[in-house]
Design a protein around this motif. Structure first.
Motif, PDB file in Angstrom:
ATOM      1  N   ARG A  44      -6.802  -1.530 -11.370  1.00  0.00           N
ATOM      2  CA  ARG A  44      -5.549  -0.881 -11.782  1.00  0.00           C
ATOM      3  C   ARG A  44      -4.944  -0.087 -10.631  1.00  0.00           C
ATOM      4  NH1 ARG A  44      -7.493   2.176 -16.731  1.00  0.00           N
ATOM      5  NH2 ARG A  44      -9.238   0.780 -16.792  1.00  0.00           N
ATOM      6  N   GLU A  45      -5.822   0.580  -9.853  1.00  0.00           N
ATOM      7  CA  GLU A  45      -5.313   1.355  -8.727  1.00  0.00           C
ATOM      8  C   GLU A  45      -4.726   0.448  -7.651  1.00  0.00           C
ATOM      9  OE1 GLU A  45      -8.125   5.304  -8.754  1.00  0.00           O
ATOM     10  OE2 GLU A  45      -9.007   3.421  -8.069  1.00  0.00           O
ATOM     11  N   LYS A  61      -3.378  -2.473  -8.162  1.00  0.00           N
ATOM     12  CA  LYS A  61      -2.108  -2.963  -8.720  1.00  0.00           C
ATOM     13  C   LYS A  61      -1.027  -1.894  -8.586  1.00  0.00           C
ATOM     14  CE  LYS A  61      -0.080  -4.992 -12.843  1.00  0.00           C
ATOM     15  NZ  LYS A  61      -0.277  -5.383 -14.227  1.00  0.00           N
ATOM     16  N   ALA A  62      -1.371  -0.651  -8.902  1.00  0.00           N
ATOM     17  CA  ALA A  62      -0.403   0.442  -8.804  1.00  0.00           C
ATOM     18  C   ALA A  62       0.056   0.644  -7.360  1.00  0.00           C
ATOM     19  CB  ALA A  62      -1.001   1.741  -9.349  1.00  0.00           C
ATOM     20  N   ARG A  91       0.138  -1.658  -5.014  1.00  0.00           N
ATOM     21  CA  ARG A  91       1.014  -2.786  -4.668  1.00  0.00           C
ATOM     22  C   ARG A  91       2.398  -2.624  -5.292  1.00  0.00           C
ATOM     23  NH1 ARG A  91      -3.460  -7.428  -5.509  1.00  0.00           N
ATOM     24  NH2 ARG A  91      -4.461  -7.215  -3.485  1.00  0.00           N
ATOM     25  N   GLU A  92       2.440  -2.215  -6.554  1.00  0.00           N
ATOM     26  CA  GLU A  92       3.718  -2.045  -7.240  1.00  0.00           C
ATOM     27  C   GLU A  92       4.493  -0.859  -6.667  1.00  0.00           C
ATOM     28  OE1 GLU A  92       2.663  -1.802 -11.347  1.00  0.00           O
ATOM     29  OE2 GLU A  92       2.418  -3.972 -11.529  1.00  0.00           O
ATOM     30  N   GLY A  93       3.792   0.131  -6.186  1.00  0.00           N
ATOM     31  CA  GLY A  93       4.433   1.299  -5.588  1.00  0.00           C
ATOM     32  C   GLY A  93       5.225   0.936  -4.345  1.00  0.00           C
ATOM     33  N   GLN A  94       4.789  -0.116  -3.658  1.00  0.00           N
ATOM     34  CA  GLN A  94       5.515  -0.574  -2.478  1.00  0.00           C
ATOM     35  C   GLN A  94       6.669  -1.479  -2.871  1.00  0.00           C
ATOM     36  OE1 GLN A  94       2.503  -2.517  -0.143  1.00  0.00           O
ATOM     37  NE2 GLN A  94       1.961  -0.644   0.921  1.00  0.00           N
ATOM     38  N   GLY A  95       6.718  -1.864  -4.148  1.00  0.00           N
ATOM     39  CA  GLY A  95       7.802  -2.715  -4.627  1.00  0.00           C
ATOM     40  C   GLY A  95       7.722  -4.125  -4.078  1.00  0.00           C
ATOM     41  N   GLY A  96       6.568  -4.494  -3.539  1.00  0.00           N
ATOM     42  CA  GLY A  96       6.398  -5.831  -3.010  1.00  0.00           C
ATOM     43  C   GLY A  96       7.110  -6.038  -1.686  1.00  0.00           C
ATOM     44  N   LYS A  97       7.711  -4.993  -1.124  1.00  0.00           N
ATOM     45  CA  LYS A  97       8.441  -5.099   0.136  1.00  0.00           C
ATOM     46  C   LYS A  97       7.530  -4.728   1.297  1.00  0.00           C
ATOM     47  CE  LYS A  97      12.629  -3.554  -2.151  1.00  0.00           C
ATOM     48  NZ  LYS A  97      13.579  -2.476  -2.264  1.00  0.00           N
TER      49      LYS A  97
END
Length: 131
Positions: free
Chosen positions: A110-111, A113-114, A116-122
């Motif tokens: 979960r961490e 994933k969070a 990765r999502e925090g970077q917005g995939g950029k």
């Protein structure tokens, strides 16, 4: 070093006794995959006589494995990789000479994933930031 064997006690900890046993079984299977490694559950320790205790030793969230192998270095690498998969995993390796090595789980799924999502995939841009 050919022909030498090394032994170690591996303490696998869990949230409760059942969890510890499941984790120990999984680690045992991983270690059995190593060339020449023999892994078994340690016999239960004799219960300590405690006035008024009713089986508290049965509630320990720890299971002990005995590992015998030609090289503990490879086993340590496998244990470290296994432990790092889950944050909740904790293992203590007690070597024959008394040396203790502890491994604690890494970042949870979960961490990751969070993060990765925090970077917005950029992809991050280094010096391209202008003000």
């Amino acid at each position: 070093m050919s022909g030498e064997t090394e032994s170690a006690r591996i303490q696998v900890f869990g949230a409760d006794p059942r969890h510890a046993e499941l984790e120990a079984r999984e680690l045992r299977e991983v270690l059995r995959g190593l060339d020449g490694a023999q892994v078994r559950f340690a016999p239960p320790e004799a219960p300590h006589a405690t006035q008024g205790a009713k089986g508290s030793e049965l509630l320990t969230p720890e299971v002990v494995l005995i590992l015998t192998t030609g090289t503990l270095a490879l086993a340590r690498t496998a244990i470290k990789a296994w432990v790092e998969v889950r944050k909740s995993r904790k293992v203590r390796v007690v070597h024959a000479d008394g040396t203790v090595t502890e491994f604690q789980g890494g970042v949870s799924g979960r961490e990751v994933k969070a993060l990765r999502e925090g970077q917005g995939g950029k992809p991050s841009t280094g010096s391209g930031d202008r003000r």
